[in-house]
Design an enzyme around this catalytic site. Structure first.
Site, PDB file in Angstrom:
ATOM      1  N   HIS A   1       0.842  -1.218   0.000  1.00  0.00           N
ATOM      2  CA  HIS A   1       0.000   0.000   0.000  1.00  0.00           C
ATOM      3  C   HIS A   1       0.872   1.262   0.000  1.00  0.00           C
ATOM      4  CE1 HIS A   1      -3.291  -2.758   1.198  1.00  0.00           C
ATOM      5  NE2 HIS A   1      -2.366  -3.268   2.000  1.00  0.00           N
TER       6      HIS A   1
ATOM      7  N   SER B   1      14.487  21.831 -15.625  1.00  0.00           N
ATOM      8  CA  SER B   1      13.256  22.590 -15.816  1.00  0.00           C
ATOM      9  C   SER B   1      13.618  23.931 -16.417  1.00  0.00           C
ATOM     10  CB  SER B   1      12.564  22.775 -14.467  1.00  0.00           C
ATOM     11  OG  SER B   1      11.746  23.919 -14.511  1.00  0.00           O
TER      12      SER B   1
ATOM     13  N   LYS C   1      15.564  21.713 -10.269  1.00  0.00           N
ATOM     14  CA  LYS C   1      14.932  20.447 -10.639  1.00  0.00           C
ATOM     15  C   LYS C   1      15.766  19.551 -11.539  1.00  0.00           C
ATOM     16  CE  LYS C   1      10.622  19.897 -10.804  1.00  0.00           C
ATOM     17  NZ  LYS C   1       9.283  19.868 -11.354  1.00  0.00           N
TER      18      LYS C   1
ATOM     19  N   GLU D   1       9.104   8.734 -16.900  1.00  0.00           N
ATOM     20  CA  GLU D   1       7.721   9.206 -17.101  1.00  0.00           C
ATOM     21  C   GLU D   1       7.215   8.831 -18.494  1.00  0.00           C
ATOM     22  OE1 GLU D   1       7.419  13.154 -14.318  1.00  0.00           O
ATOM     23  OE2 GLU D   1       8.642  13.275 -16.099  1.00  0.00           O
TER      24      GLU D   1
END
Ligand code: ARG
Length: 464
Positions: free
Chosen positions: A160, A281, A287, A294
Site C-alpha cells: 500500500h 526545468s 529540478k 515518465e
C-alpha cells in the site's frame, strides 16, 4: 508502365479511381517498411516456380536479379514509391515489370497479394521478436548489475506504499528480473505460432499449381507451413500476440518507471539519476526530472491502445481476407518501435543510476517496520501468532504515544506487554529481520545470493 499495371487490376472498370479513395486506401506511406520481406518472399517464390517447372530457370534468374536490384534502389533512396500503386507489393512488382519487361509478370503466378502480405507480416514479426528478446536480455543484465553493485543495501519493502518490512534492494530488483523472464517466455511462445509459412494459400482457396510449400518454408527459414488457406490469409492473431506480450512488458517497465520516479523524488531520495538520463526545468533551476521514466510509463498506454485497436478490427471479419486487415500494420510497427526504444533507454537509465544506500538504510530503520519481527519473536517463545500480533499492536500504540522507537523502550516497558520479552529483544534489527527470511524466494542475503547466481546462469545460457 505504372499506369498500365494499375489498370491491370482495374481492367473491367471504365473510370480511374477517385484521388481521395486512392489516398484513403493506400498503405504505401507505412508498409514500405516491408520491402525486405516482400522481396525475400518473391525471390523464394520465383525459385520455387522454377524448381517446379512452372517458369524456366532463365526466367527465374531474370526475376530474382531484378528483385535484388530493386532492393538496392530502395536502400539507396532511389526508389520512387507511388500511392497509386496502393502498397509495397504492387510498387515492387510494377518496378520489376519496368526493369525486366513482360517476364516480370510471371512472378505473380500461383500467388496472391493476400498470401504475399501474410508472409511479409510473419517475416517482419519474427525479426521483431528476435530483436525484442535481445533487448529484454540486455535489460535483465542491467538489473543484475545494479543488484550486484548494491548487494548489501537494505531498503523498506512496501505494501500500500506504506513501509512494511525491510528487504534487500537486490531482492526488489530481482522481482523485475522474474517479470522480464516471463515476458521472454511469452515472446518465445508467440514466435512458435508466428513461425508458419502461408505462401500457397493464394487469395483464399489455395493455388491451382504444383507448388512446393515445404521448399518455400525452408528457403524462408520457417519451421512449419500453414494448414488452412482461408485461415492463413485472414488471421493476424500472431500480431495480436506480439502486441499483447508487448503490453505486458510495457506494464512491467511502467511499474519500475513509477518506482524510479518516486525514488528520485526529494521525499524518498533513494537514487540519483545520471545527468544524461534526466532533464532540467526551464524555470526551476533546482529540478532534475525523471522524464525517461515518465515517458516509459506514458507510452504504456499507447501500446495497450494498439492491442485494443487490432482486437477490435479483427472481431467482426468474415472469412477470408478483408481490407480491414491492412490496419494491422501501423499498430504493429509503432508497438515494435515503442517497445524496443523503451527497453533501450530504460536499460541505459538503470545502468547509470546511483543508489543512495545511506538513505534507503535509514528509511528501513525508521518507524515500526520491525513490528512483525517482534511478533515473530513472541511466537518463537510460545505465543500463538494472533495473540502476539495483538500484543505488538498495543506495544506500537504505546511507543507512538511516548514518542519512542522500539530500541528506546526499556525492558520493563516491554515486559508490561508480555513476560516473554527478554534482553534479546534488542538484538532484533533490520539486518536480523532480513536474514531471518531465509526461505526460497525470500530476501535473506543467502537466498538473494542464490537468486543472483541463478539469474546469471539464465542470462549466460543466452538462448534468447
Ligand atoms: N495492402 C494490403 C494489406 O496490407 C495487401 C493485401 C491487399 N489484398 C487485396 N485483396 N486488396 O492488407
Amino acid at each position: 508502365m505504372v499506369r498500365e499495371n494499375r489498370k491491370g487490376l482495374r481492367a473491367r472498370f471504365q473510370k480511374q479511381v477517385d484521388k481521395l479513395v486512392e489516398a484513403y486506401t493506400a498503405s504505401i506511406p507505412f508498409d514500405w517498411k516491408l520491402y525486405p520481406y516482400d522481396i525475400a518472399g518473391s525471390i523464394a517464390h520465383a525459385r520455387m516456380l522454377a524448381k517446379q517447372g512452372i517458369i524456366s530457370d532463365k526466367e527465374a534468374k531474370t526475376i530474382t536479379e531484378g528483385l535484388a536490384s530493386i532492393k538496392q534502389e530502395i536502400e539507396q533512396g532511389k526508389f520512387q514509391f507511388k500511392p497509386e500503386l496502393e502498397d509495397i507489393h504492387m510498387n515492387i512488382e510494377a518496378r520489376l515489370l519496368e526493369r525486366v519487361g513482360e517476364v516480370g509478370g510471371k512472378l505473380h503466378t500461383a500467388r496472391s497479394r493476400n498470401d504475399q502480405v501474410a508472409l511479409s507480416m510473419r517475416l517482419f514479426t519474427k525479426e521483431a521478436i528476435a530483436e525484442t528478446l535481445v533487448k529484454l536480455r540486455g535489460f535483465q543484465q542491467a538489473l543484475i548489475s545494479l543488484a550486484e553493485a548494491n548487494k548489501g543495501v537494505v531498503m523498506p519493502g512496501y505494501t500500500h506504499l506504506q513501509p512494511a518490512q525491510p528487504v534487500l534492494l537486490a531482492h526488489h530488483l530481482l522481482a523485475y528480473f522474474e517479470m522480464l523472464q516471463r515476458d521472454i517466455d511469452r515472446f518465445r511462445d508467440c514466435l512458435k505460432r508466428t513461425d508458419v509459412m502461408p505462401l500457397g494459400s493464394g487469395a483464399l482457396a489455395g493455388v491451382a499449381y504444383d507448388v512446393d510449400r515445404d521448399f518455400l518454408a525452408r528457403e524462408l527459414g520457417f519451421s512449419r507451413i500453414s494448414q488452412n488457406s482461408m485461415d492463413a490469409v485472414s488471421d493476424r492473431d500472431f500480431v495480436v500476440e506480439y502486441e499483447a506480450a508487448a503490453s505486458l512488458t510495457m506494464m512491467h517497465l511502467s511499474r519500475l518507471a513509477e518506482e524510479i520516479i518516486l525514488w528520485s523524488s526529494g521525499e524518498f531520495n533513494f537514487i540519483e539519476l545520471d545527468e544524461a538520463y534526466a532533464t532540467g526545468s526551464s524555470i526551476m533551476p533546482q529540478k532534475k526530472n525523471p522524464d525517461v521514466a515518465e515517458l516509459v510509463r506514458g507510452k504504456t498506454g499507447r501500446v495497450y491502445g494498439k492491442l485494443m485497436a487490432l482486437l477490435t478490427t479483427l472481431k467482426g471479419l468474415p472469412l477470408a481476407y478483408n481490407r480491414d486487415i491492412q490496419e494491422d500494420k501501423e499498430g504493429l510497427f509503432d508497438t515494435v518501435d515503442t517497445l524496443l526504444s523503451s527497453l533501450e533507454v530504460f536499460t541505459g537509465m538503470v545502468r547509470t543510476l546511483r543508489v543512495k544506500a545511506e538513505n534507503t538504510g535509514q528509511a528501513a530503520r525508521q518507524g515500526y517496520i520491525l513490528a512483525t519481527d517482534l511478533a515473530d519473536y513472541l511466537v518463537k517463545k510460545g505465543e500463538p501468532f494472533r495473540t502476539a500480533h495483538d500484543i505488538v499492536s498495543r506495544l506500537v500504540s504505546y511507543a507512538m504515544e511516548k514518542g519512542k522507537s522500539f530500541g528506546e523502550l526499556s525492558l520493563s516497558e516491554y515486559k508490561d506487554f508480555s513476560p516473554l520479552f527478554g534482553e534479546d529483544v534488542y538484538s532484533i534489527t533490520v539486518t536480523s529481520s532480513v536474514a531471518a527470511k531465509d526461505v526460497v524466494g525470500g530476501t535473506a542475503p543467502r537466498q538473494v545470493e542464490q537468486a543472483l547466481v541463478t539469474a546469471k546462469k539464465i542470462i549466460g545460457e543466452g538462448e534468447s
